[in-house]
Write an enzyme that holds these catalytic residues in place. Sequence first.
Site, PDB file in Angstrom:
ATOM      1  CG  ASP A   1      -7.904   5.397  -3.251  1.00  0.00           C
ATOM      2  OD1 ASP A   1      -8.971   5.076  -3.418  1.00  0.00           O
ATOM      3  OD2 ASP A   1      -6.880   4.858  -3.709  1.00  0.00           O
TER       4      ASP A   1
ATOM      5  CE1 TYR B   1      -7.128   3.552  -0.238  1.00  0.00           C
ATOM      6  CE2 TYR B   1      -4.799   3.195  -0.040  1.00  0.00           C
ATOM      7  CZ  TYR B   1      -5.882   2.957  -0.632  1.00  0.00           C
ATOM      8  OH  TYR B   1      -5.705   2.020  -1.722  1.00  0.00           O
TER       9      TYR B   1
ATOM     10  CD  GLU C   1      -2.889  -0.728  -0.069  1.00  0.00           C
ATOM     11  OE1 GLU C   1      -2.963   0.520  -0.603  1.00  0.00           O
ATOM     12  OE2 GLU C   1      -3.848  -1.691  -0.452  1.00  0.00           O
TER      13      GLU C   1
END
Length: 357
Positions: free
Chosen positions: A146, A128, A45
């Site tokens: 996002d 996020y 991520e």
Amino acid sequence: MNEKEQSLDFLYKTLPEILIPWYLKHARDLPWRKDRVPYHVWLSEIMLQQTRVEAVKGYYTRFLKEFPTIADLAEADEDRLLKLWEGLGYYNRARNLQKAAKKIISENNGVFPSEYSEILTLPGIGEYTAGAIASNCFDEPVAAVDGNVLRVISRITESYEDIQKPAVKKQVKARLEAVYPRTRCGDFTQSLMELGAIVCVPSGAPKCGVCPMEDLCVAHRHGTEQKLPVKNTKKERKQEERTVFILRCGTKIAVKKRKKEGLLAGLWELPNISEKKTAKEAMEILSEWGVSPVSLKREAIRKHVFSHIQWNMTGFYVECGQEAPEMEWVCKNELGASIALPTAFRQFLDEDFFQNV
Ligand code: SF4
């Protein structure tokens, strides 16, 4: 509940039941989807922020090969860490990964925290990323919202609200969390991201013909999908002129370490100054630096876009008679193996340049 609210409520409620089966059937086979180890999901991520999936694949594999555990990352030499990150940009991401790894080792016995609120306290992890890890690895019903997810939602619900407003993001997150399934939370999170990445795409026309939401999507029904999402608060990027020196002395190239704070902190750079200089001015500056410029080989114009600033660079390729002591003079192999030179500068080191090194 008025009619509009009822319609929104219905749309959100249908999302998990439609998107999870679609995702399980159509998800791309990506290296970080092979397991749900928190370290792996976290790393992927962070790498995927501002970076394309295709570009991340190789970096992800190399990174885990060198630092297979959180403990390995915590103990990594910073120069080596930045070298592995070279070309990905936004180098603070790598530094924050290491800071967080150190925190996990010192405060949590090396165990990755298992709750959203705790994950959120780690350096470099925002809502996020914390949502992505908590839902994927610990099945916590927390949304990861996002720009991709906001685009998908604003089209499905045909919302003309500005997705760059924090209040809009907050509202979408709350609405999604109200409909999270009891299990398969990670698959729901991933399904929204995947729809935004491969079907309801950011540039060009969305692929409504293959979208599982085609029958329900309000923007598609009204033909407004390409007008959405609304983004009103786009900031102009600051433009900065720079002059870059690509200096060669024999088989060595000049590099310098950047300051420990600010843009590209602590990384290596080609000697450079702010402002655009002419060739004559550039040669005078080099003489002042004590490199005894012998000949100016050529000039090249390059640009590099950061999130908030754009560098417009004029590069001068110069043969030098002397190695100035305040610069490091390195050979091609060192440059490849141990010097983390950001793309902004590395783009000047083209084939032509290397031919004679
Ligand atoms: S139908 Fe089209 S606009 Fe609507 S979510 Fe799917 S791809 Fe996006």
